[in-house]
Design a protein around this motif. Structure first.
Motif, PDB file in Angstrom:
ATOM      1  N   VAL A  56       0.794  -1.118  -0.163  1.00 29.31           N
ATOM      2  CA  VAL A  56      -0.049  -0.096  -0.021  1.00 29.31           C
ATOM      3  C   VAL A  56       0.924   1.178  -0.061  1.00 29.31           C
ATOM      4  CG1 VAL A  56      -1.758   1.044   1.144  1.00 29.31           C
ATOM      5  CG2 VAL A  56      -1.624  -1.165   1.155  1.00 29.31           C
ATOM      6  N   LYS A  57       0.446   2.344  -0.742  1.00 25.40           N
ATOM      7  CA  LYS A  57       1.443   3.482  -0.677  1.00 25.40           C
ATOM      8  C   LYS A  57       0.934   4.515   0.374  1.00 25.40           C
ATOM      9  CE  LYS A  57       1.939   3.928  -5.805  1.00 25.40           C
ATOM     10  NZ  LYS A  57       1.728   2.594  -6.041  1.00 25.40           N
ATOM     11  N   PRO A  58       2.011   5.225   0.693  1.00 24.30           N
ATOM     12  CA  PRO A  58       1.839   5.854   2.031  1.00 24.30           C
ATOM     13  C   PRO A  58       0.712   7.025   1.784  1.00 24.30           C
ATOM     14  CG  PRO A  58       4.052   5.973   1.430  1.00 24.30           C
ATOM     15  CD  PRO A  58       3.230   5.139   0.378  1.00 24.30           C
ATOM     16  N   SER A  59      -0.224   7.365   2.582  1.00 23.52           N
ATOM     17  CA  SER A  59      -1.432   8.233   2.571  1.00 23.52           C
ATOM     18  C   SER A  59      -2.520   7.482   2.064  1.00 23.52           C
ATOM     19  CB  SER A  59      -1.103   9.573   2.020  1.00 23.52           C
ATOM     20  OG  SER A  59      -1.244   9.213   0.492  1.00 23.52           O
ATOM     21  N   GLU A  60      -2.434   6.323   1.913  1.00 25.82           N
ATOM     22  CA  GLU A  60      -3.656   5.646   1.086  1.00 25.82           C
ATOM     23  C   GLU A  60      -4.326   4.749   2.413  1.00 25.82           C
ATOM     24  OE1 GLU A  60      -2.514   5.174  -3.548  1.00 25.82           O
ATOM     25  OE2 GLU A  60      -2.586   3.526  -2.450  1.00 25.82           O
ATOM     26  N   THR A  61      -5.365   4.150   1.901  1.00 29.98           N
ATOM     27  CA  THR A  61      -6.314   3.306   2.663  1.00 29.98           C
ATOM     28  C   THR A  61      -5.970   1.927   2.338  1.00 29.98           C
ATOM     29  OG1 THR A  61      -7.915   4.912   3.064  1.00 29.98           O
ATOM     30  CG2 THR A  61      -8.293   2.701   3.512  1.00 29.98           C
ATOM     31  N   LEU A  62      -5.340   1.307   3.679  1.00 32.94           N
ATOM     32  CA  LEU A  62      -5.469  -0.035   3.746  1.00 32.94           C
ATOM     33  C   LEU A  62      -6.451  -1.107   4.126  1.00 32.94           C
ATOM     34  CD1 LEU A  62      -2.613  -1.754   6.066  1.00 32.94           C
ATOM     35  CD2 LEU A  62      -4.925  -2.866   5.782  1.00 32.94           C
ATOM     36  N   SER A  63      -7.037  -1.879   3.282  1.00 33.48           N
ATOM     37  CA  SER A  63      -8.294  -2.599   3.302  1.00 33.48           C
ATOM     38  C   SER A  63      -7.805  -4.377   3.459  1.00 33.48           C
ATOM     39  CB  SER A  63      -9.130  -2.480   2.215  1.00 33.48           C
ATOM     40  OG  SER A  63      -9.383  -1.081   2.211  1.00 33.48           O
ATOM     41  N   LEU A  64      -8.162  -4.826   4.409  1.00 29.54           N
ATOM     42  CA  LEU A  64      -8.038  -6.270   4.704  1.00 29.54           C
ATOM     43  C   LEU A  64      -9.402  -7.069   4.885  1.00 29.54           C
ATOM     44  CD1 LEU A  64      -4.973  -6.292   7.103  1.00 29.54           C
ATOM     45  CD2 LEU A  64      -4.806  -6.514   4.568  1.00 29.54           C
ATOM     46  N   THR A  65      -9.352  -8.250   4.522  1.00 29.63           N
ATOM     47  CA  THR A  65     -10.573  -9.079   4.789  1.00 29.63           C
ATOM     48  C   THR A  65     -10.273 -10.342   5.483  1.00 29.63           C
ATOM     49  OG1 THR A  65     -11.560  -8.460   2.618  1.00 29.63           O
ATOM     50  CG2 THR A  65     -12.454 -10.500   3.657  1.00 29.63           C
ATOM     51  N   CYS A  66     -10.793 -10.765   6.526  1.00 29.47           N
ATOM     52  CA  CYS A  66     -10.731 -11.955   7.117  1.00 29.47           C
ATOM     53  C   CYS A  66     -11.826 -12.803   6.754  1.00 29.47           C
ATOM     54  CB  CYS A  66     -10.583 -11.700   8.680  1.00 29.47           C
ATOM     55  SG  CYS A  66     -10.711 -13.205   9.645  1.00 29.47           S
ATOM     56  N   THR A  67     -11.686 -14.092   6.304  1.00 29.19           N
ATOM     57  CA  THR A  67     -12.678 -15.188   5.882  1.00 29.19           C
ATOM     58  C   THR A  67     -12.994 -16.087   6.936  1.00 29.19           C
ATOM     59  OG1 THR A  67     -12.590 -14.498   3.521  1.00 29.19           O
ATOM     60  CG2 THR A  67     -13.734 -16.627   4.243  1.00 29.19           C
ATOM     61  N   VAL A  68     -13.985 -16.323   7.378  1.00 27.84           N
ATOM     62  CA  VAL A  68     -14.204 -17.151   8.472  1.00 27.84           C
ATOM     63  C   VAL A  68     -15.057 -18.386   7.905  1.00 27.84           C
ATOM     64  CG1 VAL A  68     -15.430 -17.495  10.719  1.00 27.84           C
ATOM     65  CG2 VAL A  68     -14.503 -15.436  10.097  1.00 27.84           C
ATOM     66  N   SER A  69     -14.421 -19.809   8.146  1.00 26.87           N
ATOM     67  CA  SER A  69     -14.952 -20.931   7.644  1.00 26.87           C
ATOM     68  C   SER A  69     -15.302 -21.673   8.867  1.00 26.87           C
ATOM     69  CB  SER A  69     -14.204 -21.536   6.561  1.00 26.87           C
ATOM     70  OG  SER A  69     -12.756 -21.905   7.125  1.00 26.87           O
ATOM     71  N   GLY A  70     -16.176 -22.569   8.559  1.00 29.38           N
ATOM     72  CA  GLY A  70     -16.548 -23.679   9.754  1.00 29.38           C
ATOM     73  C   GLY A  70     -17.226 -22.887  10.820  1.00 29.38           C
ATOM     74  N   GLY A  71     -17.704 -21.903  11.065  1.00 28.22           N
ATOM     75  CA  GLY A  71     -18.477 -21.119  11.900  1.00 28.22           C
ATOM     76  C   GLY A  71     -19.180 -19.833  11.530  1.00 28.22           C
ATOM     77  N   SER A  72     -20.164 -19.439  12.352  1.00 28.59           N
ATOM     78  CA  SER A  72     -20.678 -18.088  12.112  1.00 28.59           C
ATOM     79  C   SER A  72     -19.878 -17.003  12.812  1.00 28.59           C
ATOM     80  CB  SER A  72     -22.225 -18.341  12.955  1.00 28.59           C
ATOM     81  OG  SER A  72     -22.825 -17.016  12.702  1.00 28.59           O
ATOM     82  N   ILE A  73     -20.204 -15.841  12.108  1.00 25.00           N
ATOM     83  CA  ILE A  73     -19.521 -14.711  12.822  1.00 25.00           C
ATOM     84  C   ILE A  73     -20.375 -13.936  13.790  1.00 25.00           C
ATOM     85  CG2 ILE A  73     -18.088 -14.268  10.902  1.00 25.00           C
ATOM     86  CD1 ILE A  73     -19.762 -12.002   9.946  1.00 25.00           C
ATOM     87  N   THR A  74     -21.484 -14.359  13.723  1.00 28.65           N
ATOM     88  CA  THR A  74     -22.590 -13.902  14.701  1.00 28.65           C
ATOM     89  C   THR A  74     -22.156 -14.316  15.942  1.00 28.65           C
ATOM     90  OG1 THR A  74     -23.998 -15.203  14.371  1.00 28.65           O
ATOM     91  CG2 THR A  74     -24.179 -13.409  13.026  1.00 28.65           C
ATOM     92  N   ARG A  75     -22.472 -13.374  17.203  1.00 22.98           N
ATOM     93  CA  ARG A  75     -22.561 -13.705  18.509  1.00 22.98           C
ATOM     94  C   ARG A  75     -20.992 -13.815  18.987  1.00 22.98           C
ATOM     95  NH1 ARG A  75     -26.325 -17.059  17.256  1.00 22.98           N
ATOM     96  NH2 ARG A  75     -25.137 -19.050  17.457  1.00 22.98           N
TER      97      ARG A  75
END
Lengths: 108, 119
Positions: free
Chosen positions: B12-31
């Motif tokens: 990522v270039k300086p001053s820009e926005t870093l965007s990351l994703t975390c994919t969850v498998s095997g379970g729900s992300i709720t609660r």
């Protein structure tokens, strides 16, 4: 911010020996402390939470103790797979979660 | 068995926005609470932010207001945005889960994704 200080920075131990790692909080955190094991290239692993409760699947050779500001992680008989970096983390202040600087357990 | 997998641009270039994703498998992300933690090269772990699936983002005070987290329940993903990045944001970024009321600690982590901030 609660500052977590771990000592020593590096611990040289032979397999089969006991390892004792220390973690100190800058103010009381009750028993709101966790210990993690981290090996390069792997996901960190939760060992202990609540200062002394082993997480699911963690061998009994790992034990945690302490409350307030002084905490200890003990590995009773070091196995080859236990060489790693260990971190403590306080979750008493959820507005600013903090980790210690880590203790590297290396082969003597 | 729940597994987490982080992904991102790598550079990522300086001053820009870093965007990351975390994919969850095997379970729900709720609660659950979901968090990002980072490790600068040669240094220890630093908490970045956390989010409950029905709440707002809480971030490390040192990052001021640069952090945004979100959940996509349809894709079972957790996202992080960090704006106005500098070289100090170069790190290995981990996502992790907190089962509040059970362990209150980060019980499952991903392996991390490296982000370098450089022009």
């Amino acid at each position: 911010e609660i500052v977590m200080t771990q000592s020593p920075a590096t611990l040289s131990v032979s397999p089969g020996e006991r390892a004792t790692l220390s973690c100190r909080a800058s103010q009381s955190i009750s028993s709101n402390l966790a210990w993690y094991q981290h090996k390069p290239g792997q996901a960190p692993r939760l060992l202990i939470y609540g200062a002394s409760t082993r997480a699911t699947g963690i061998p009994a050779r790992f034990s945690g103790s302490g409350s307030g500001t002084e905490f200890t992680l003990t590995i009773s008989s070091l196995q080859s797979e236990d060489f790693a970096v260990y971190y403590c983390q306080q979750y008493n202040n959820w507005l600013a979660l903090t980790f210690g600087g880590g203790t590297k357990v290396e082969f003597k | 068995q729940v597994q987490l997998q982080e992904s991102g641009p790598g550079l990522v270039k300086p001053s820009e926005t870093l965007s990351l994703t975390c994919t969850v498998s095997g379970g729900s992300i709720t609660r659950y609470y979901w968090s990002w933690i980072r490790q600068p090269p040669g240094k220890g772990l630093e908490w970045v932010a956390y989010l409950y699936y029905s709440g707002s983002t809480k971030s490390n005070p040192s990052l001021k207001s640069r952090v945004t987290m979100s959940l996509d329940t349809s894709k079972n993903q957790v996202s992080l945005s960090l704006s106005s990045v500098t070289a100090a944001d170069t790190a290995l970024y981990f996502c992790a889960r907190v089962p509040l009321g059970v362990t209150d600690a980060f019980d499952i982590w991903g392996q991390g994704t490296m982000v370098t901030v450089s022009s």
